[in-house]
Design a protein around this motif. Sequence first.
Motif, mmCIF file in Angstrom:
data_model
loop_
_atom_site.group_PDB
_atom_site.id
_atom_site.type_symbol
_atom_site.label_atom_id
_atom_site.label_comp_id
_atom_site.label_asym_id
_atom_site.label_seq_id
_atom_site.Cartn_x
_atom_site.Cartn_y
_atom_site.Cartn_z
ATOM 1 N N PRO A 151 44.024 83.343 12.586
ATOM 2 C CA PRO A 151 44.873 84.195 11.738
ATOM 3 C C PRO A 151 44.785 85.685 12.047
ATOM 4 O O PRO A 151 45.753 86.425 11.827
ATOM 5 C CB PRO A 151 44.371 83.887 10.325
ATOM 6 C CG PRO A 151 43.782 82.508 10.434
ATOM 7 C CD PRO A 151 43.175 82.442 11.804
ATOM 8 N N ALA B 204 51.084 85.491 9.211
ATOM 9 C CA ALA B 204 50.720 84.093 9.433
ATOM 10 C C ALA B 204 51.595 83.170 8.594
ATOM 11 O O ALA B 204 52.064 82.123 9.078
ATOM 12 C CB ALA B 204 49.246 83.881 9.107
ATOM 13 N N ASN B 205 51.839 83.540 7.330
ATOM 14 C CA ASN B 205 52.703 82.729 6.471
ATOM 15 C C ASN B 205 54.132 82.694 7.000
ATOM 16 O O ASN B 205 54.805 81.651 6.949
ATOM 17 C CB ASN B 205 52.687 83.269 5.040
ATOM 18 C CG ASN B 205 51.346 83.080 4.370
ATOM 19 O OD1 ASN B 205 50.580 82.189 4.734
ATOM 20 N ND2 ASN B 205 51.044 83.935 3.387
ATOM 21 N N CYS C 122 47.575 87.110 14.082
ATOM 22 C CA CYS C 122 48.825 87.396 13.382
ATOM 23 C C CYS C 122 48.773 88.780 12.741
ATOM 24 O O CYS C 122 49.771 89.513 12.722
ATOM 25 C CB CYS C 122 49.092 86.328 12.325
ATOM 26 S SG CYS C 122 49.389 84.675 13.000
ATOM 27 N N LEU D 274 48.190 80.517 14.802
ATOM 28 C CA LEU D 274 47.824 80.136 13.442
ATOM 29 C C LEU D 274 46.392 79.630 13.350
ATOM 30 O O LEU D 274 45.776 79.684 12.280
ATOM 31 C CB LEU D 274 48.797 79.066 12.924
ATOM 32 C CG LEU D 274 50.221 79.572 12.633
ATOM 33 C CD1 LEU D 274 51.142 78.413 12.317
ATOM 34 C CD2 LEU D 274 50.211 80.588 11.496
ATOM 35 N N GLU D 275 45.863 79.141 14.466
ATOM 36 C CA GLU D 275 44.451 78.729 14.470
ATOM 37 C C GLU D 275 43.515 79.926 14.411
ATOM 38 O O GLU D 275 42.336 79.783 14.078
ATOM 39 C CB GLU D 275 44.165 77.899 15.730
ATOM 40 C CG GLU D 275 44.812 76.521 15.707
ATOM 41 C CD GLU D 275 44.521 75.734 16.964
ATOM 42 O OE1 GLU D 275 43.816 76.285 17.862
ATOM 43 O OE2 GLU D 275 44.979 74.587 17.079
ATOM 44 N N ASP E 115 47.697 87.993 5.214
ATOM 45 C CA ASP E 115 48.161 86.807 5.927
ATOM 46 C C ASP E 115 49.686 86.685 5.877
ATOM 47 O O ASP E 115 50.235 85.598 6.080
ATOM 48 C CB ASP E 115 47.515 85.546 5.338
ATOM 49 C CG ASP E 115 47.771 85.415 3.845
ATOM 50 O OD1 ASP E 115 48.423 86.309 3.279
ATOM 51 O OD2 ASP E 115 47.312 84.410 3.260
ATOM 52 N N LEU F 97 54.294 80.434 10.038
ATOM 53 C CA LEU F 97 54.214 79.030 9.620
ATOM 54 C C LEU F 97 55.541 78.561 9.024
ATOM 55 O O LEU F 97 56.026 77.461 9.346
ATOM 56 C CB LEU F 97 53.095 78.872 8.598
ATOM 57 C CG LEU F 97 52.881 77.454 8.043
ATOM 58 C CD1 LEU F 97 52.530 76.489 9.163
ATOM 59 C CD2 LEU F 97 51.808 77.460 6.967
ATOM 60 N N TRP G 113 51.238 77.635 16.865
ATOM 61 C CA TRP G 113 50.046 76.932 16.377
ATOM 62 C C TRP G 113 48.773 77.507 16.980
ATOM 63 O O TRP G 113 47.711 77.467 16.362
ATOM 64 C CB TRP G 113 50.174 75.445 16.666
ATOM 65 C CG TRP G 113 51.424 74.872 16.054
ATOM 66 C CD1 TRP G 113 52.558 74.484 16.703
ATOM 67 C CD2 TRP G 113 51.665 74.673 14.653
ATOM 68 N NE1 TRP G 113 53.502 74.054 15.812
ATOM 69 C CE2 TRP G 113 52.976 74.150 14.535
ATOM 70 C CE3 TRP G 113 50.918 74.893 13.496
ATOM 71 C CZ2 TRP G 113 53.541 73.830 13.315
ATOM 72 C CZ3 TRP G 113 51.483 74.579 12.265
ATOM 73 C CH2 TRP G 113 52.765 74.054 12.181
#
Length: 333
Positions: free
Chosen positions: A226, A202-203, A229, A223-224, A199, A206, A220
């Motif tokens: 993952p 993703a991190n 990403c 991010l919904e 992740d 974010l 977003w």
Amino acid sequence: MAASRSPIALIDKALFEPEKPTYLGVCRFVMFGWILVWYFFTDLAFLAEYPAQMWNPVPLLELVGLTGQPSYAAVATLKTIWLFSLFFACVGFLSRFTMAASFILGLYLLAATHSFNKINHSDAGVLIAMFILTLSRCGDVFSVDSLRQAWRNNGQPIAQASGEYRWPVQTIRIIWVIVFFLAGVAKMRNGGLDWMFSDSMANLVLRKQYIWEPPTSLAWVFLEHPWTCAVMSTGAVIVELLAPLVLFSKIARLLIVPAMLGMQIGIRLIMGDDFSQFMAIYLFFVPWLLVGSFAARFAPTKTIDVLYDGKCGLCGRTVSVLRRLDLFGRLRF
């Protein structure tokens, strides 16, 4: 046969195979034009406005003794001179001098932007490209200098194909390859497969939402889900590691260069990081001669006969200049 396939021979062919000067001249025009437009709308006043406590000159400025924070008047004056230098380098007027001035002034101003304890890596490639062009003969064509030369030397032919017009473009492409290839190597060396399939992306996406202000809310959406990403991070590493292929394969160039461009545009839209200055390097991959051929289809097709007195020196000089300006071959002398 074996000698012709030696590494030295292959490098010599890749860098110095004779090439017509037009492509290099167009690259000079569009790259300096890009930088001119970008920094015309970029406010550098912050170099003087930030608190003096934040000023921490980079080693380059310390090396040359320019350790003091510039004043507002100095920034405004240097930027104005720089913009004029960029304009004259773009149009090819006193090319060597104006390109050198553009590089030196840009080196100082951009080094100053890095002197507030925050290093930005999006403009280093542009400075290197400016330096390479300064050493080249990119002002031989598609420039005011070429018109001045045509006027002074009546009847002198346009510069012929030479390796002098190939190595600058190839060298700048190599710089592009090094940037992305080493980025891919760094990801694999420091994160390995975990960077690609975990992740991590993703991190990062974010975190960027709270550091910058991305122009879209696409982050977003990703991010919904993952897994998207992870797909992006894996694709980024693969394309970066394949970057060297663009130096040897036209097919790879057609696939990898647009992929990298799309990736950087995506980073801007999703994470807010801006690589607009670095986009100038992509201009050295655009097939400008094909673009010119396509544009010629929309130019007037009628041939214009130009009559002149061959014994008239002024007429001969004028014709020599017109030949340089006749980009689409519509004049017949």
